[in-house]
Design an enzyme around this catalytic site. Structure first.
Site, mmCIF file in Angstrom:
data_model
loop_
_atom_site.group_PDB
_atom_site.id
_atom_site.type_symbol
_atom_site.label_atom_id
_atom_site.label_comp_id
_atom_site.label_asym_id
_atom_site.label_seq_id
_atom_site.Cartn_x
_atom_site.Cartn_y
_atom_site.Cartn_z
ATOM 1 N N ARG C 103 0.987 -1.409 -0.059
ATOM 2 C CA ARG C 103 -0.168 -0.086 -0.030
ATOM 3 C C ARG C 103 0.912 1.275 0.070
ATOM 4 N NH1 ARG C 103 -2.646 0.047 6.215
ATOM 5 N NH2 ARG C 103 -0.698 -0.222 7.210
ATOM 6 N N ASN C 141 -5.548 7.330 4.582
ATOM 7 C CA ASN C 141 -5.016 6.463 5.763
ATOM 8 C C ASN C 141 -3.640 6.520 5.938
ATOM 9 O OD1 ASN C 141 -6.382 4.442 7.578
ATOM 10 N ND2 ASN C 141 -4.491 3.364 6.953
ATOM 11 N N GLU C 142 -3.310 6.989 7.341
ATOM 12 C CA GLU C 142 -1.956 7.005 7.909
ATOM 13 C C GLU C 142 -0.894 7.469 6.900
ATOM 14 O OE1 GLU C 142 -1.320 2.898 9.579
ATOM 15 O OE2 GLU C 142 -2.515 3.355 11.396
ATOM 16 N N CYS C 151 9.616 10.907 -0.906
ATOM 17 C CA CYS C 151 9.771 10.225 -2.043
ATOM 18 C C CYS C 151 10.901 10.958 -2.803
ATOM 19 C CB CYS C 151 8.379 10.284 -2.654
ATOM 20 S SG CYS C 151 8.495 9.687 -4.862
ATOM 21 N N CYS C 153 11.325 10.674 -6.274
ATOM 22 C CA CYS C 153 10.987 10.402 -7.933
ATOM 23 C C CYS C 153 11.134 12.147 -8.592
ATOM 24 C CB CYS C 153 9.588 10.062 -8.227
ATOM 25 S SG CYS C 153 8.034 11.179 -7.997
ATOM 26 N N CYS C 156 8.849 14.692 -7.812
ATOM 27 C CA CYS C 156 9.250 15.443 -6.478
ATOM 28 C C CYS C 156 10.524 16.188 -7.027
ATOM 29 C CB CYS C 156 9.810 14.188 -5.521
ATOM 30 S SG CYS C 156 8.041 13.521 -4.620
ATOM 31 N N GLU C 310 -8.383 4.341 15.438
ATOM 32 C CA GLU C 310 -8.015 2.786 15.546
ATOM 33 C C GLU C 310 -7.482 2.457 16.815
ATOM 34 O OE1 GLU C 310 -5.488 1.661 12.224
ATOM 35 O OE2 GLU C 310 -6.768 2.600 10.765
ATOM 36 N N HIS C 361 -4.701 -10.260 13.076
ATOM 37 C CA HIS C 361 -4.874 -8.958 13.909
ATOM 38 C C HIS C 361 -6.253 -9.221 14.527
ATOM 39 C CE1 HIS C 361 -5.758 -4.914 14.949
ATOM 40 N NE2 HIS C 361 -4.646 -4.542 14.540
HETATM 41 ZN ZN ZN Z 1 7.723 11.375 -5.640
#
Ligand code: ZN
Ligand code: MG
Ligand code: MG
Ligand code: MG
Ligand code: ZN
Ligand code: ZN
Lengths: 663, 663, 663
Positions: C103, C141-142, C151, C153, C156, C310, C361
């Site tokens: 993810r 999410n998170e 990152c 790339c 970026c 959570e 979990h």
């Molecule tokens: Zn990037």
């Protein structure tokens, strides 16, 4: 001896420079080094040179009577140059580029970078060819720092193929010398040879050794190119380079041949932390491990002496942790260097730096310009050095043999993770220093004639001609102590046709029946001349022939087998030790060989006390926090200090090493 | 049983070969293996085959009456071949090529390499189809060594997509079986499926297991291709492969189906070092851990027995450290292999090698040709084997179930770093061996009918049909001991719809309420049948249903809850153990299941003593440095040795295991 | 306060959903979160949206009176989207793509991903704009989980160049602010700036800090983009995000500005394992380390409170090992959150998952639908929360200053591997909590006016304006405790022109003469107000000016030098501590500053007991396995529990913290 300092005018406002120079004069500083990372300042864009700032700085030093050593700035090619020619970058074994953003991001075999080097070096050399203050040059800076001797780029591939062709002539010769029939590693042509890339298990050891040699020679060649450019502009300049301590991948002997003398960069408390935890004592964290430092002094010392180009000035920024050095340690290190033959001790750096990767590194002055802890130490040493005046070189009775080829071969096949070549050398070197001996560190094929005794921790790669040299030395009255793994391999890293020590078998008077490496859990005990000793890591089961066994295993699978051999050879002698000796055993072995050579030793010194003789004087160096009391003959003169030496202090006295005793 | 040796004529001068063969004859060697890395010698350039050297070597052995096993040399494609087709190289998950320069640098799914394989295998097979001395073939060498079962290249991507299509038919079926709704991992077509590359956290466990299966099957398929080529040339040859010890990524059962029998490569003192420090005892460093070795004997043994294709001959070169084996250990290992069913024990290698990556590896002869330590051991074993003559297979009462799929599933989700499948198996296997039992290692879906008892350390991946097989076994009078994590998941690595042990719940007579993994700092204690025991790592809180609780936790959050269940099933029984047992608990559990099965156990043997029964004889094997005394019935005959067995010695006696006692 | 749960209808058969909702109602659950990884289910192929399943689920909750929080599913772009646009993937510093298969495989600066985000977020927001049950949204999410904030790339790179241009205006300004003259790191144009790639040693610290800021701001910007899209569809929705605990690379204060309130994901027994072994006690393995958890409650709490989005429901799957929590711990954690200001505690997840990476979990229900261990705890907490009703916010007297910029600067130059910013903060925070204080965690430039005392563990990056704010606070009667390494650097990570604490020197009344980092083997002792204490890791040798020394080193090279300074400032005071204090010293320092501020402290609580005051009530929280007895005033009312609190239990009483005592 003289005191120097490293200075970066480009880091500070121009209006401050005069104050800095005045403070240097006050401290008695004689030499300044500048420029080693200044390419971006000198040539902010291609061809647009700006030397005015450096002219100004040089002239300020000229006015102050301080000698200037300039550096070629090739360790840090600027971003615009890399963007013009990204092929200059080094590469990892898997092809990943080593990018711009730190330093040392160029390949020694890049033809493009040779051209760029020529441009910048010529421009600088011509600019200062007539500057009186400029007395010499440092090429580049710390070749190989951050593991950059070995590059795996396509320029290196091309160069390696050419290197192999020159080394072996025909590919059949290479195949035979390496033994490529193993695992179908035959090469059909030199064009098939690649740098050792990413493989699932080990490369062929002969190919690895060849690549290690090739990489080291590539750097030597690149350095030679720079020295020639510099000397073309002014052949009265000296040319040097600043090596690093305990550095493994560059043959300093080879690079040294193109220099007027060597220099190196000494950081005692930093070095001391890269040891097993039990060796990182409080005193070593505060003043360094004296033998670790002195070994490098002795390694880099040549006929024309050596310099410490960068001397630790206080706390540094790069070891795991950075305790403050003991009070006075910065002066102690300067004396230690001189005692081992240094002509200049140059602190790194003048001021703590406010920007960049070396923030948190001390200088002689703090970043706000006030005096840092090392400033008074440096000034005190400067005054003492002036009083001592010019000194004769050191003149050891004993040599220790060191070979980078052996180091590389053993690093690739250590046979136990803890078998490190330089640690093995250290075991013998330390024993000699603890008995008060000055030591020359020489290559195995050096001229050994002048030495009463020679200690070779190992002579791993060997051929008949090397053995013949040692035979001649012993036959001529020399006394040899030779360590384990000697004569195992031919120079191309292939096992000898005969049992070890191969070509040394006649000299040693025996051979190796078996060897083993031993984890700490297995017993490692032997007797030597009737006393019990421990050893570590490596054991050879010896079979004596002309020799007699003076040591024998008493435990483990080896129990009852010979471990140490000894024989007389005409006027000389040779002892062969088949194990990595403990400190106690190394002491016994070196004491015995020096006895046979007629050289007397001191009592065994504690690890925080060392003595060193140069030019009739003895330095007593205290690497402990507590004071020492030194007994000397009644008529001895103290040049520096006196009979009571405080913690981290030093005394210099005109006595012989054997005439003094220390409590 | 017979003695063999591995020989590399291509490493030695041709004029030496006859001497080598003569020395082999003197030692009583019956079999020689050759050729496994010889492609570069056989085909130095494309199409230019040179078999003359190998013809000569084969014919020397033929003259000496020594059988020859040839190998396909595909583990080391030469450089010219890689330069022609770099796409043959394997790739890392991030795409980095696994390059030429060591070995095993080819992808099992490369269509190009299949063609190259066919070329070289056909050429060799046709060359020796009529050579009388050549009795069989080894395919390739140690598939997967250096972690090369799983490749991530584009040929593998293509093959994996096809594999998935064959396995699941439709992509919807795959999505359902894996549960790809988790984290939006649905695939819209098989073309979307990639090898598991470089991601920021774990891959989907079902995709990982599928890739593990695919990779293992790819190797099996490649091996099958080789076996078919070989049998086309001569269908009387046997075809085998040399597996490795405790090797995790290749399903040896599956590859084995295409072989006449399996062989494996046994290095006891090397293996022994890859354990937690407390398990690396002095004796194991000198003679290996007997159960670690015997497990592999039992794993690779099939209906036609097995060979040790490479038997450690002395010190080796690849473990962390290389102590010399104990005196006699090389003979001890040969007997150990035969006691477990080996028909041939073949030492690796004939002579220490002078070049390449395996320098420092012992042979039966040293590199100068003189006898190495293993030579006399091998010769002695050869004589004893001749005297023993042909032996019947071993015939165990008990089987241990092992599943590579379970291994792969648990390796990906161990739930504690120390939860290693083969170590869990080891806990049960070792307990059986310490009680004198011969053990068959079988797949969970093997025919269990002949066994009085079956121990399944875990049956992790399971479906109803597997559970039904075990139910039938117990109902038919079999006695089962089943370990933790059984029945947690469906075969595609998705959790069962019901609570564990899922389809085994009825057989076990209970279910798992909770599980936990425990660091060493937390208490791990339970009572079993009234005695206190320790366990490690994994705990299940069990709820009995038809079963009764025979074990209960006494500490931690689990205190008071059942830990072990037991129930009778018609004529048989099943015990379910919800923890990873300590040595003591494993002993109690296996003793109890064998008692129920009516099989008597020996006294519990020390870890350095093992007994093994084959063909009416009992081998008493001493893996300790001290001597043993063996009491046997008055009429028993000693075939090898006698009642007093020295350190690292062996005796063979015609008695039953239950009739002897050992001090 | 209310109870919630996280639910994944897409993982379960539709026919089960109603049962699940009914069981939630039975447990008293008020809120459900859904959808955060559902892109692949919502849009199985481009443009083919399928919302029917989610409509159904939302409507079931609507019928049950349960509020729905939906999530944008952008954390898991489906495979078809990545195959369409592989440039969306993040990249490692060496260029390796972070691939699909887990993810968080998208780059926050990808223009293409912005378009895709807009498509999916608009589609979802418009679909549910009129759904009454949907009360708000969680973005993504998170953010940053699995180290994905930064990152490298090419998108970026482009964005970083633009960021630098906006930050510095001209490249000369950037060169000056960073100090790029060091190692020739000058940039001639913004186009030359790259993300910090693979280099042979450290990058320039100013460039690294800039990249850390840029990366964090990129995430904030991406999140803002999502919040705006959501609010466009329905401006009555709240918008939040679920942060992680002790997360270092994202500035939660900055992201928080675009949210209505923050939420975070709390896994106490998982967090507790990522500490030095001595800190991983049995109780923490069973119930977590209370201060580690509460720090995050206080960090993420804002004016509108916070949620635990959570909450750990039982055993989890991702720490090294997964022991079962203590009995009742799941209820204890819910109360702990509420005591620190939570308005909702939402358990993750409803049911144990049968597929994918998070097998193993726990949920509130097991995977077969039966009640898991946390279900009763959650139901009990739900009832208690209903009885407590709405609560006022917490209202601390003391604030602790935390700065992500300081964290990033110190992470890059820790000067000792164990110098971790959040651990330094923890040392002061823990001391405050052990004395019963509620704490606000604020940025250094927050409004400090309402606080009686402020503790700044460090104020590392600083300029004059920041110093002026603290001077004004103290002058206005505030009481300050400031920790080491304060004022070392300018905001661009360049050393201050003056000695530390730079702009704080006047306020502190002294300066730093030297600093050192110390390994454990060196002595670290000092006296403070006459008592001996230990410290760790970092020592500053202070020189007082207007201040007086209240602490002094008693060992090592620093012996005799000041270590702690203190001075009165008009109505207020400031204490400066030049070391990382031991627990005992931190206790003395915080107790003293609160005394000066007139705030009384409790007795020092054991590490397993904590109290927390909210809305006139005091929570007594027992993180130990043994029971507690609480003495309260005779007229005090127990809202939850009573004077006897069992292991892992909780009581809520209407008393003041200073009125209760605990045995
Ligand atoms: Zn990037
Ligand atoms: Mg001078
Ligand atoms: Mg025979
Ligand atoms: Mg409620
Ligand atoms: Zn290169
Ligand atoms: Zn492949």
């Amino acid at each position: 001896p003289r005191i120097g300092v490293c200075y970066f005018p480009e880091h500070w406002p121009r209006e401050r420079w005069k104050t800095d120079v005045d403070q240097m004069v006050d401290a008695g500083i004689d030499v300044v080094r500048m420029g080693e990372f200044s390419w971006g300042r000198i040539e902010p864009e291609r061809g647009a040179f700006d030397f005015e700032w450096l002219d100004t700085a040089v002239s300020l030093f000229d006015d102050a009577g301080i000698d200037v050593v300039l550096c070629t700035p090739t360790a840090t090619p600027p971003k615009w140059l890399i963007d013009d020619h990204p092929e200059i970058l080094q590469a990892e074994p898997d092809g990943t580029a080593r990018e711009f953003g730190s330093r040392r991001h160029y390949c020694f075999n890049s033809p493009v970078y040779r051209e760029e080097t020529e441009r910048i070096v010529r421009a600088m050399a011509e600019r200062y060819a007539d500057a009186d203050a400029v007395v010499g040059w440092q090429t580049d800076n710390e070749y190989g720092c951050h593991d950059t001797i070995r590059c795996y780029c396509s320029d290196c591939a091309t160069a390696f193929r050419e290197w192999c062709r020159e080394e072996y002539g025909t590919v059949d010769e290479l195949n035979e010398a390496w033994g490529t029939a193993f695992w179908s590693q035959q090469h059909a042509s030199f064009a098939e040879l690649d740098p050792p890339g990413h493989t699932v298990t080990d490369h062929h050891p002969s190919r690895r050794l060849a690549y290690a040699r090739f990489a080291s020679e590539s750097v030597a060649d690149y350095n030679r190119f720079q020295t020639e450019l510099l000397r073309e502009s002014n052949d009265e300049w000296f040319v040097t380079h600043n090596f690093m301590g305990h550095f493994e991948t560059l043959d300093a002997f080879e690079v040294g041949e193109d220099l007027d003398f060597a220099t190196w960069d000494s950081y005692p408390t930093g070095f001391a932390q890269f040891r097993e935890p039990s060796a990182v004592t409080d005193n070593r964290l505060r003043a360094g491990d004296p033998d670790q430092v002195s070994f490098n002094h002795d390694l880099y010392r040549g006929p024309a002496g050596f310099w410490v180009m960068e001397q630790q000035p206080g706390d540094v920024n790069w070891p795991p942790r950075c305790p403050q050095p003991g009070e006075g340690a910065m002066r102690l290190w300067a004396h230690q260097a001189v005692a081992h033959g240094a002509n200049v001790v140059s602190y790194f750096r003048w001021r703590r730096c406010r920007q960049g990767q070396e923030q948190y590194h001390a200088g002689l002055r703090k970043h706000d310009g006030s005096a840092d802890r090392g400033y008074d130490d440096a000034a005190r040493a400067a005054g003492e050095f002036d009083a001592l005046g010019d000194l004769d070189p050191v003149d050891p009775d004993v040599a220790v043999c060191v070979s980078y080829d052996d180091l590389w071969a053993l690093s690739d096949h250590p046979h136990a993770p803890e078998f490190e070549y330089l640690r093995l050398v250290d075991s013998f070197y330390r024993a000699l220093r603890a008995r008060g001996h000055q030591v020359d560190v020489v290559e195995p094929d050096a001229d050994l004639d002048g030495y009463a005794a020679v200690v070779a921790p190992t002579l791993h790669l060997a051929d008949e001609s090397l053995a013949a040299r040692f035979e001649a030395y012993a036959a001529g009255g020399g006394h040899l102590l030779v360590g384990p793994r000697t004569g195992y391999k031919l120079p191309d890293n292939r096992i000898q046709p005969d049992l070890a020590p191969g070509p040394f078998a006649d000299l040693v008077g025996g051979h190796v029946d078996q060897h083993e490496t031993l984890p700490e859990s297995l017993p490692t005990r032997l007797t030597y001349r009737g006393d019990e000793y421990d050893f570590r890591t490596w054991a050879e089961w010896l079979t004596p022939d002309a020799a007699r066994a003076t040591g024998e295993y008493t435990a483990g699978a080896a129990a009852g087998r010979p471990a140490v051999l000894e024989r007389s050879v005409d006027a000389g002698s040779v002892a062969y030790c088949g194990v990595w000796p403990s400190e106690e055993l190394a002491d016994a072995l070196v004491t015995d060989v020096l006895d046979r050579a007629g050289v007397s030793s001191t009592d065994r010194l504690p690890e925080t006390v060392r003595v060193a003789r140069r030019d009739g004087r003895v330095w007593v160096l205290n690497f402990g926090s507590g004071p020492l009391t030194v007994d000397v003959p009644a008529d001895a003169t103290w040049y520096v200090g006196g009979a009571s030496i405080p913690g981290y202090g030093v005394g210099v006295v005109d006595a012989d090493v054997s005439d003094i005793s220390i409590q």
